[in-house]
Design an enzyme around this catalytic site. Structure first.
Site, PDB file in Angstrom:
ATOM      1  N   ASP A   1      -8.036   2.254   6.295  1.00 39.50           N
ATOM      2  CA  ASP A   1      -7.752   2.248   4.863  1.00 39.50           C
ATOM      3  C   ASP A   1      -7.079   0.948   4.452  1.00 39.50           C
ATOM      4  O   ASP A   1      -7.401   0.353   3.422  1.00 39.50           O
ATOM      5  CB  ASP A   1      -6.838   3.428   4.499  1.00 39.50           C
ATOM      6  CG  ASP A   1      -7.649   4.623   4.027  1.00 39.50           C
ATOM      7  OD1 ASP A   1      -8.898   4.496   3.958  1.00 39.50           O
ATOM      8  OD2 ASP A   1      -7.039   5.666   3.735  1.00 39.50           O
TER       9      ASP A   1
ATOM     10  N   ASP B   1      -4.643   0.089   9.618  1.00 40.18           N
ATOM     11  CA  ASP B   1      -5.706   1.062   9.912  1.00 40.18           C
ATOM     12  C   ASP B   1      -6.896   0.787   8.997  1.00 40.18           C
ATOM     13  O   ASP B   1      -6.913  -0.203   8.276  1.00 40.18           O
ATOM     14  CB  ASP B   1      -5.188   2.500   9.716  1.00 40.18           C
ATOM     15  CG  ASP B   1      -4.681   2.722   8.300  1.00 40.18           C
ATOM     16  OD1 ASP B   1      -4.925   1.863   7.425  1.00 40.18           O
ATOM     17  OD2 ASP B   1      -4.032   3.753   8.063  1.00 40.18           O
TER      18      ASP B   1
ATOM     19  N   ASP C   1      -1.403  -1.099   5.708  1.00 36.91           N
ATOM     20  CA  ASP C   1      -1.305  -0.526   7.045  1.00 36.91           C
ATOM     21  C   ASP C   1      -2.365  -1.137   7.963  1.00 36.91           C
ATOM     22  O   ASP C   1      -3.404  -1.606   7.509  1.00 36.91           O
ATOM     23  CB  ASP C   1      -1.514   0.996   6.998  1.00 36.91           C
ATOM     24  CG  ASP C   1      -0.354   1.689   6.311  1.00 36.91           C
ATOM     25  OD1 ASP C   1       0.753   1.110   6.306  1.00 36.91           O
ATOM     26  OD2 ASP C   1      -0.557   2.786   5.771  1.00 36.91           O
TER      27      ASP C   1
ATOM     28  N   GLU D   1       0.841  -1.199   0.000  1.00 37.99           N
ATOM     29  CA  GLU D   1       0.000   0.000   0.000  1.00 37.99           C
ATOM     30  C   GLU D   1       0.875   1.246   0.000  1.00 37.99           C
ATOM     31  O   GLU D   1       1.654   1.478   0.915  1.00 37.99           O
ATOM     32  CB  GLU D   1      -0.891  -0.012   1.255  1.00 37.99           C
ATOM     33  CG  GLU D   1      -1.709   1.244   1.442  1.00 37.99           C
ATOM     34  CD  GLU D   1      -2.486   1.243   2.763  1.00 37.99           C
ATOM     35  OE1 GLU D   1      -2.395   0.250   3.521  1.00 37.99           O
ATOM     36  OE2 GLU D   1      -3.160   2.244   3.036  1.00 37.99           O
TER      37      GLU D   1
END
Ligand code: TSJ
Length: 657
Positions: free
Chosen positions: A520, A518, A516, A443
């Site tokens: 997203d 998180d 990540d 990413e």
């Protein structure tokens, strides 16, 4: 009952050798000793209660999760037989819990169709529990208890040993049924915490599959003084309700799902369908209440039957003329949500995750039942508009299919050039052996750059993804392929996609998604999994897809550095580093140096990878559907219920690969 009569003798203990074998090799019986295995021993018990209900003897099942890690299941059926089993000389209850496979064999004579997750039986649950207690309500309360303990003489663990034979307490009861309470043994399972989401999801599914059966789940693992968390499932519409539930968040093409139920050659067959404005197919199939996400002969029969009969319908409606070619199965399945439930004897499961029906004799009966079902439904004049919608949708799909084929032929000529520019972003590896090669899909460009510095060029390739790749669920195949990120992935892997996917051309046998920790990152991961699930299913089936796990924390002091991958681990690492430690919380991959990324996430000797299986992928797909479907309310509800975006991970056993 007299004390002496009830004692458990040395003679009795002999038959428990089978249970010791279970403890020696739990994986052989329950697949793994991770979270999946833990839940498996609960399902073994639940399945017994479901069988009682499916055969018309029980109407309610209650599951309870307790603070001490134990779980109980109760039904209001006839109660496990308490009389002495002629062959073994002991009670039915004792046979069920002490003899391997006893559950399965026992059931076969008593029930016409018996589930049993994989049929290993309740004795396996007993063998892998610290203790297990059973109560049977048949006029009076019968009790029996089992325990696993270390033999003081040998140090070996004796599994599932009865405290005594089945005892009739003579205590009168109005109730009828069976209650089983057990505590999974922490010496067996890596993780002994039942996952509420996983349990409630499966119980809900079982409630859909067993029309009218009430299933309640109580979670008592709540703070002192609070009432247990409780969910109650009862669906009088059965599969019909299931289809409506699956289509929440989608736009149906006709208001009510349609379905059919029949028996053929000793096989019970039931299906329900409802089309939506989506473009992809969602077939959920079950055999004896067990999900079969890898498909098999029943699915083949269903698809063939559906294609044949719906083509007949299209001709009857005059939508297809004599000269017209038949529509394809995939045309009729565009936007189709379908549930197929089959019940049969002697099932054989195959495939990577043993979730594919391997009985060829299922195909023809399911095909003819499906054809007959559609024909019967079509005879109902009130359903005319439904079939008109179905045919219209299929014709739309066929038009796009033909247009896409033309476009593909045109594109093929310039494809070689296209591939070069696309794969420009790929930092490929030098090694030529696909079995050894790994592709990291990373990413973000900056993390991609770091990964390029960190990697071993020989066998590790890096593909940075810019922005979010599109949501594949909503788009038609031609739109999916127009997306550059998706095309880059397809080109990099080199094996094509969809029905043209050729595993032998695959350039990397490990495809590792690095995103990540998180929201997203979670989102990107779900989208990529959905893409692989839809267009490169074989990759998922073969276990080629992995999720890389970057650490969440670095705990350090001078030269001592430890990484923690979750909050539980953080505490342990703090203790290791000791007084004066400092903590860095990683918010993204980009915050790590190349060296750190290598040590924690990419080095095969030290990294944590999660191998994605078909159920994880299906789960990811459901999340994507809920997050991005047409309907806003469903999305909002989903977000409210799933605030924890690491939910998918909690279903996955962590493995080091
Ligand atoms: F096996 C078990 F312990 F896992 C278990 C079994 C757990 C739970 C929660 C329920 C049951 C169970 C078993 N519920 N109902 C039954 N029924 C029988 O075992 C049974 C009862 C009567 C007869 C009969 O022929 O009269 C036959 C059977 C198999």
């Amino acid at each position: 009952m007299a004390e002496k009569e009830n004692r458990y003798s040395a003679e009795d203990i002999k038959i428990l050798e089978g249970l010791d074998a279970v403890r020696l090799r739990p994986g052989m019986y329950i697949g793994s000793t991770g979270v999946k295995g833990l839940h498996h021993i609960l399902w073994e018990i639940v399945d017994n209660a479901i069988d009682e209900a499916a055969n018309g003897f029980a109407t309610r099942i209650e599951v309870r999760l307790y603070k001490d890690g134990s779980a109980s299941v109760e039904d209001n059926g006839r109660g496990i037989p308490t009389d002495i089993h002629p062959k073994t000389g002991v009670s039915g209850v004792e046979v069920v819990f002490t003899q391997l496979h006893a559950g399965g064999k026992f059931d076969e004579h008593n029930y016409s169709f018996s589930g049993g997750l994989h049929g290993v039986g309740a004795s396996v649950t007993n063998a892998l529990s610290e203790w297990l207690r059973v109560e049977v309500y048949r006029g009076t309360v019968y009790k029996m208890a089992f325990r696993s303990y270390e033999d003081p003489a040998t140090g070996k663990i004796l599994s599932g040993v009865p405290d005594g034979h089945l005892e009739n307490t003579k205590q009168k009861t109005e109730k009828s049924g069976t209650f089983v309470h057990f505590k999974p043994d922490a010496r067996v399972f890596e993780n002994v915490t039942f996952n509420f989401e996983a349990v409630s999801k499966r119980l809900k599914e079982l409630a859909f599959l067993n029309k009218g059966l009430e299933i309640a789940l109580y979670d008592e693992r709540v703070p002192e003084g609070r009432a247990p968390v409780c969910v109650n499932y009862k669906f009088d519409g059965g599969l019909h309700d299931f289809a409506e539930y699956l289509n929440e968040g989608k736009t149906p093409l006709y208001a009510e799902p349609i379905g059919y139920k029949t028996e053929r050659d000793g096989i019970l067959i039931e299906f329900v369908i409802q089309h939506t404005t989506e473009f992809t197919e969602s077939l959920f199939s079950f055999v004896n209440n067990i999900p079969t996400p890898e498909g098999g002969y029943h699915e083949t029969g269903f698809r063939t039957g559906l294609t044949k009969s719906l083509n007949d319908v299209a001709r009857s409606l005059g939508a297809l003329k004599d000269k017209d070619a038949n529509l394809l199965g995939e045309d009729f399945r565009e936007g189709l949500t379908a549930i197929l439930s089959v019940k049969m004897k002697n099932v054989q499961f195959e495939g990577q995750t043993k979730t594919k029906l391997g009985n060829p004799e299922a195909r023809v009966p399911v095909e003819s039942a499906t054809t007959e079902g559609i024909a019967k439904l079509f005879e109902n004049k009130a359903l005319r508009p439904v079939f008109e919608e179905i045919v219209k949708k299929a014709q739309g799909a066929a038009r796009v299919r033909l247009a896409a084929r033309q476009a593909k032929e045109v594109a093929r000529a310039k494809n070689s050039i296209d591939n070069l520019t696309l794969v420009g972003k790929l930092a490929s590896c030098t090694g030529k052996k696909p079995e050894q090669n790994e592709l990291f899909i990373v990413e973000g460009d900056s993390a991609g750059g770091t990964a390029k510095q960190a990697r071993v060029r020989q066998y590790q390739a890096i593909l940075p993804l810019r922005g979010k790749p599109l949501n594949v669920e909503k788009k038609r195949i031609d739109q999916v392929l127009a997306n550059e990120e998706i095309r880059t992935i397809i080109s990099a892997l080199g094996a094509g996609y969809g029905s043209d996917f050729a595993f032998d051309d695959l350039k990397f046998h490990k495809v590792i998604i690095l995103s990540d920790a998180d929201q997203d990152g979670m989102h990107i991961r779900c989208i990529l999994l959905t893409f692989f699930f839809r267009y490169m299913r074989e990759l998922i089936n073969n276990g080629n897809v992995y999720i890389g796990m970057p650490p969440l924390y670095k705990v350090y002091k001078k030269d001592v550095v430890e990484y923690a991958y979750d909050d539980a681990e953080l505490q342990k690492k703090i203790e290791i580093v000791g007084k004066g430690y400092q903590i860095q919380r990683y918010k993204g991959l980009g915050e790590m140096s190349a060296e750190q990324l290598w040590e924690t996430t990419m080095d095969p000797a030290r990294r944590n990878l999660i191998q994605v299986n078909i159920e994880d992928a299906a789960e990811a797909e459901q999340m994507v559907t809920a997050l991005m479907g047409d309907r806003v309310e469903a999305r909002k509800e989903f977000l409210a219920q799933n605030a924890n975006f690491n939910k998918v991970d909690s279903f996955i056993d962590r493995v080091n690969v």
